[in-house]
Design a protein around this motif. Sequence first.
Motif, PDB file in Angstrom:
ATOM      1  N   GLN A 167       0.820  -1.208   0.000  1.00 12.51           N
ATOM      2  CA  GLN A 167       0.000   0.000   0.000  1.00 12.51           C
ATOM      3  C   GLN A 167       0.858   1.265   0.000  1.00 12.51           C
ATOM      4  OE1 GLN A 167      -2.693  -0.421   3.327  1.00 12.51           O
ATOM      5  NE2 GLN A 167      -4.286  -1.262   2.021  1.00 12.51           N
ATOM      6  N   VAL A 168       1.954   1.249   0.727  1.00  8.20           N
ATOM      7  CA  VAL A 168       2.833   2.422   0.760  1.00  8.20           C
ATOM      8  C   VAL A 168       3.468   2.636  -0.610  1.00  8.20           C
ATOM      9  CG1 VAL A 168       4.986   3.341   1.722  1.00  8.20           C
ATOM     10  CG2 VAL A 168       3.264   2.374   3.237  1.00  8.20           C
ATOM     11  N   SER A 169       3.926   1.567  -1.237  1.00  6.64           N
ATOM     12  CA  SER A 169       4.594   1.715  -2.531  1.00  6.64           C
ATOM     13  C   SER A 169       3.624   2.021  -3.667  1.00  6.64           C
ATOM     14  CB  SER A 169       5.411   0.467  -2.849  1.00  6.64           C
ATOM     15  OG  SER A 169       4.572  -0.656  -2.931  1.00  6.64           O
ATOM     16  N   ALA A 170       2.355   1.689  -3.515  1.00  4.95           N
ATOM     17  CA  ALA A 170       1.376   1.926  -4.575  1.00  4.95           C
ATOM     18  C   ALA A 170       0.378   3.029  -4.232  1.00  4.95           C
ATOM     19  CB  ALA A 170       0.621   0.632  -4.866  1.00  4.95           C
ATOM     20  N   ALA A 171       0.674   3.841  -3.230  1.00  2.46           N
ATOM     21  CA  ALA A 171      -0.263   4.891  -2.807  1.00  2.46           C
ATOM     22  C   ALA A 171      -0.476   5.894  -3.939  1.00  2.46           C
ATOM     23  CB  ALA A 171       0.267   5.602  -1.570  1.00  2.46           C
ATOM     24  N   SER A 172      -1.712   6.271  -4.153  1.00  2.00           N
ATOM     25  CA  SER A 172      -2.023   7.235  -5.211  1.00  2.00           C
ATOM     26  C   SER A 172      -2.253   8.644  -4.661  1.00  2.00           C
ATOM     27  CB  SER A 172      -3.253   6.774  -5.992  1.00  2.00           C
ATOM     28  OG  SER A 172      -4.372   6.680  -5.123  1.00  2.00           O
ATOM     29  N   ASP A 173      -2.513   8.775  -3.366  1.00  2.00           N
ATOM     30  CA  ASP A 173      -2.763  10.092  -2.774  1.00  2.00           C
ATOM     31  C   ASP A 173      -1.477  10.840  -2.454  1.00  2.00           C
ATOM     32  OD1 ASP A 173      -5.414   9.431  -2.858  1.00  2.00           O
ATOM     33  OD2 ASP A 173      -5.515   8.811  -0.766  1.00  2.00           O
ATOM     34  N   GLN A 174      -0.401  10.124  -2.243  1.00  2.00           N
ATOM     35  CA  GLN A 174       0.855  10.730  -1.805  1.00  2.00           C
ATOM     36  C   GLN A 174       2.001   9.950  -2.423  1.00  2.00           C
ATOM     37  OE1 GLN A 174       1.635  13.450   0.069  1.00  2.00           O
ATOM     38  NE2 GLN A 174       3.756  12.935  -0.343  1.00  2.00           N
ATOM     39  N   PHE A 175       3.105  10.629  -2.724  1.00  2.00           N
ATOM     40  CA  PHE A 175       4.292   9.983  -3.276  1.00  2.00           C
ATOM     41  C   PHE A 175       5.224   9.625  -2.128  1.00  2.00           C
ATOM     42  CE2 PHE A 175       8.418   9.964  -5.490  1.00  2.00           C
ATOM     43  CZ  PHE A 175       8.120   9.030  -6.467  1.00  2.00           C
ATOM     44  N   TYR A 176       5.389   8.314  -1.886  1.00  2.00           N
ATOM     45  CA  TYR A 176       6.249   7.815  -0.817  1.00  2.00           C
ATOM     46  C   TYR A 176       7.438   7.092  -1.436  1.00  2.00           C
ATOM     47  CZ  TYR A 176       2.138   8.357   2.195  1.00  2.00           C
ATOM     48  OH  TYR A 176       1.072   8.851   2.878  1.00  2.00           O
ATOM     49  N   ILE A 177       8.587   7.198  -0.789  1.00  2.00           N
ATOM     50  CA  ILE A 177       9.760   6.433  -1.181  1.00  2.00           C
ATOM     51  C   ILE A 177      10.189   5.618   0.030  1.00  2.00           C
ATOM     52  CG2 ILE A 177      12.154   6.506  -1.944  1.00  2.00           C
ATOM     53  CD1 ILE A 177      11.551   9.182  -3.268  1.00  2.00           C
ATOM     54  N   LEU A 178      10.165   4.296  -0.107  1.00  2.00           N
ATOM     55  CA  LEU A 178      10.660   3.411   0.956  1.00  2.00           C
ATOM     56  C   LEU A 178      12.176   3.389   0.854  1.00  2.00           C
ATOM     57  CD1 LEU A 178       8.133   0.476   0.698  1.00  2.00           C
ATOM     58  CD2 LEU A 178       8.638   1.762   2.752  1.00  2.00           C
ATOM     59  N   ARG A 179      12.856   4.045   1.773  1.00  2.00           N
ATOM     60  CA  ARG A 179      14.317   4.124   1.738  1.00  2.00           C
ATOM     61  C   ARG A 179      14.962   2.942   2.446  1.00  2.00           C
ATOM     62  NH1 ARG A 179      16.388   7.056  -2.226  1.00  2.00           N
ATOM     63  NH2 ARG A 179      15.396   9.088  -2.294  1.00  2.00           N
ATOM     64  N   THR A 180      14.458   2.586   3.600  1.00  2.00           N
ATOM     65  CA  THR A 180      15.035   1.497   4.377  1.00  2.00           C
ATOM     66  C   THR A 180      13.902   0.598   4.844  1.00  2.00           C
ATOM     67  OG1 THR A 180      16.723   3.018   5.183  1.00  2.00           O
ATOM     68  CG2 THR A 180      16.516   0.936   6.329  1.00  2.00           C
ATOM     69  N   LEU A 181      14.119  -0.697   4.740  1.00  2.00           N
ATOM     70  CA  LEU A 181      13.107  -1.665   5.150  1.00  2.00           C
ATOM     71  C   LEU A 181      13.819  -2.832   5.826  1.00  2.00           C
ATOM     72  CD1 LEU A 181      10.017  -2.146   4.801  1.00  2.00           C
ATOM     73  CD2 LEU A 181      10.584  -3.498   2.818  1.00  2.00           C
ATOM     74  N   HIS A 182      13.507  -3.049   7.108  1.00  2.00           N
ATOM     75  CA  HIS A 182      14.077  -4.164   7.873  1.00  2.00           C
ATOM     76  C   HIS A 182      12.932  -5.077   8.296  1.00  2.00           C
ATOM     77  CE1 HIS A 182      18.068  -2.421   8.345  1.00  2.00           C
ATOM     78  NE2 HIS A 182      17.470  -1.253   8.553  1.00  2.00           N
ATOM     79  N   VAL A 183      13.076  -6.357   8.001  1.00  2.00           N
ATOM     80  CA  VAL A 183      12.082  -7.347   8.395  1.00  2.00           C
ATOM     81  C   VAL A 183      12.802  -8.393   9.232  1.00  2.00           C
ATOM     82  CG1 VAL A 183      10.403  -9.045   7.606  1.00  2.00           C
ATOM     83  CG2 VAL A 183      10.771  -6.965   6.282  1.00  2.00           C
ATOM     84  N   LYS A 184      12.261  -8.658  10.411  1.00  2.00           N
ATOM     85  CA  LYS A 184      12.895  -9.621  11.317  1.00  2.00           C
ATOM     86  C   LYS A 184      11.819 -10.528  11.903  1.00  2.00           C
ATOM     87  CE  LYS A 184      15.629 -10.039  15.467  1.00  2.00           C
ATOM     88  NZ  LYS A 184      15.977  -9.445  16.722  1.00  2.00           N
ATOM     89  N   ASN A 185      12.086 -11.824  11.877  1.00  2.00           N
ATOM     90  CA  ASN A 185      11.182 -12.783  12.486  1.00  2.00           C
ATOM     91  C   ASN A 185      11.270 -12.627  14.000  1.00  2.00           C
ATOM     92  OD1 ASN A 185       9.511 -14.932  13.040  1.00  2.00           O
ATOM     93  ND2 ASN A 185      10.518 -16.306  11.596  1.00  2.00           N
ATOM     94  N   GLN A 186      10.128 -12.680  14.697  1.00  2.00           N
ATOM     95  CA  GLN A 186      10.139 -12.511  16.144  1.00  2.00           C
ATOM     96  C   GLN A 186      10.808 -13.677  16.854  1.00  2.00           C
ATOM     97  OE1 GLN A 186       6.121 -11.672  17.347  1.00  2.00           O
ATOM     98  NE2 GLN A 186       6.247  -9.537  16.690  1.00  2.00           N
ATOM     99  N   LYS A 187      10.741 -14.860  16.269  1.00  2.00           N
ATOM    100  CA  LYS A 187      11.422 -16.020  16.838  1.00  2.00           C
ATOM    101  C   LYS A 187      12.680 -16.251  16.036  1.00  2.00           C
ATOM    102  CE  LYS A 187       7.252 -18.316  18.427  1.00  2.00           C
ATOM    103  NZ  LYS A 187       6.402 -19.502  18.311  1.00  2.00           N
ATOM    104  N   GLU A 188      13.818 -16.259  16.728  1.00  2.00           N
ATOM    105  CA  GLU A 188      15.082 -16.406  16.022  1.00  2.00           C
ATOM    106  C   GLU A 188      15.313 -17.827  15.525  1.00  2.00           C
ATOM    107  OE1 GLU A 188      18.441 -14.697  17.934  1.00  2.00           O
ATOM    108  OE2 GLU A 188      17.366 -12.862  18.418  1.00  2.00           O
ATOM    109  N   LYS A 189      14.754 -18.811  16.220  1.00  2.00           N
ATOM    110  CA  LYS A 189      14.935 -20.196  15.816  1.00  2.00           C
ATOM    111  C   LYS A 189      13.627 -20.723  15.250  1.00  2.00           C
ATOM    112  CE  LYS A 189      17.540 -22.896  18.196  1.00  2.00           C
ATOM    113  NZ  LYS A 189      18.004 -23.804  19.252  1.00  2.00           N
ATOM    114  N   GLY A 190      13.751 -21.635  14.307  1.00  2.00           N
ATOM    115  CA  GLY A 190      12.586 -22.279  13.736  1.00  2.00           C
ATOM    116  C   GLY A 190      11.954 -23.241  14.715  1.00  2.00           C
TER     117      GLY A 190
END
Length: 167
Positions: A86-109
Motif C-alpha cells: 500500500q505504501v509503494s502503490a499509494a495514489s494520494d501521496q508519493f512515498y519512497i521506501l528508503r530502508t526496510l528491515h524485516v525480522k522474524n520474532q522467533k530467532e529459531k525455527g
Amino acid sequence: PKTEETAKLSRELAQAQLLADLIIDAKPDAITMFRRVSIAAPSPTPGRAVAPPTAPSSNLAAIVGRTVVEFTVSGSPASLRKIVNQVSAASDQFYILRTLHVKNQKEKGPAREATTAPTPVPAAPAVTPAVPGASPAAPALNFIVGTEHVDLSARVELINFDGLATK
C-alpha cells in the motif's frame, strides 16, 4: 511555529496521517513506533572538502520538499506485506521506501518432534469391523508454518511537489 512554517507543518501532518492510515488499514498486531525525523545537513567529515551545492540540486530542493518518517510495526507476514504494497502503490501521496528491515520474532525455527522407531507395516492389512460414527485415530496436527510473526521497521520519505505548482 512561525506563520510561514505552519503551512509546511500542516502539509507534513496530512502526509504522515495518510501514511498512518495505510498502516492501520493493514491491521498489524502493534504499531510500536511512528515518528517524523528531522532532516539535518550532513556534517562534513574531518579532512574532506565539501563541495558547495550546484545550481540544479539547489533548484530541486526549492521545488521538491521531503519529510522522513520512521515506523516499526509487528504482525503477520500478510499484514506487513499489505503495508509495504500500500505504501509503494499509494495514489494520494508519493512515498519512497528508503530502508526496510524485516525480522522474524522467533530467532529459531520450530523444533521437530522426536521421531520414534518406525512401526512395522503388516504384510496383509487386518480387516476391522466398521463402527458407525467412529473415525480412525488421526495423529494430532502440529502446524509449523503459517504462525510466524515478524517485526517491520521502515524509513519512508514523504515527497512534496508543491514547488512545481508555484513556478
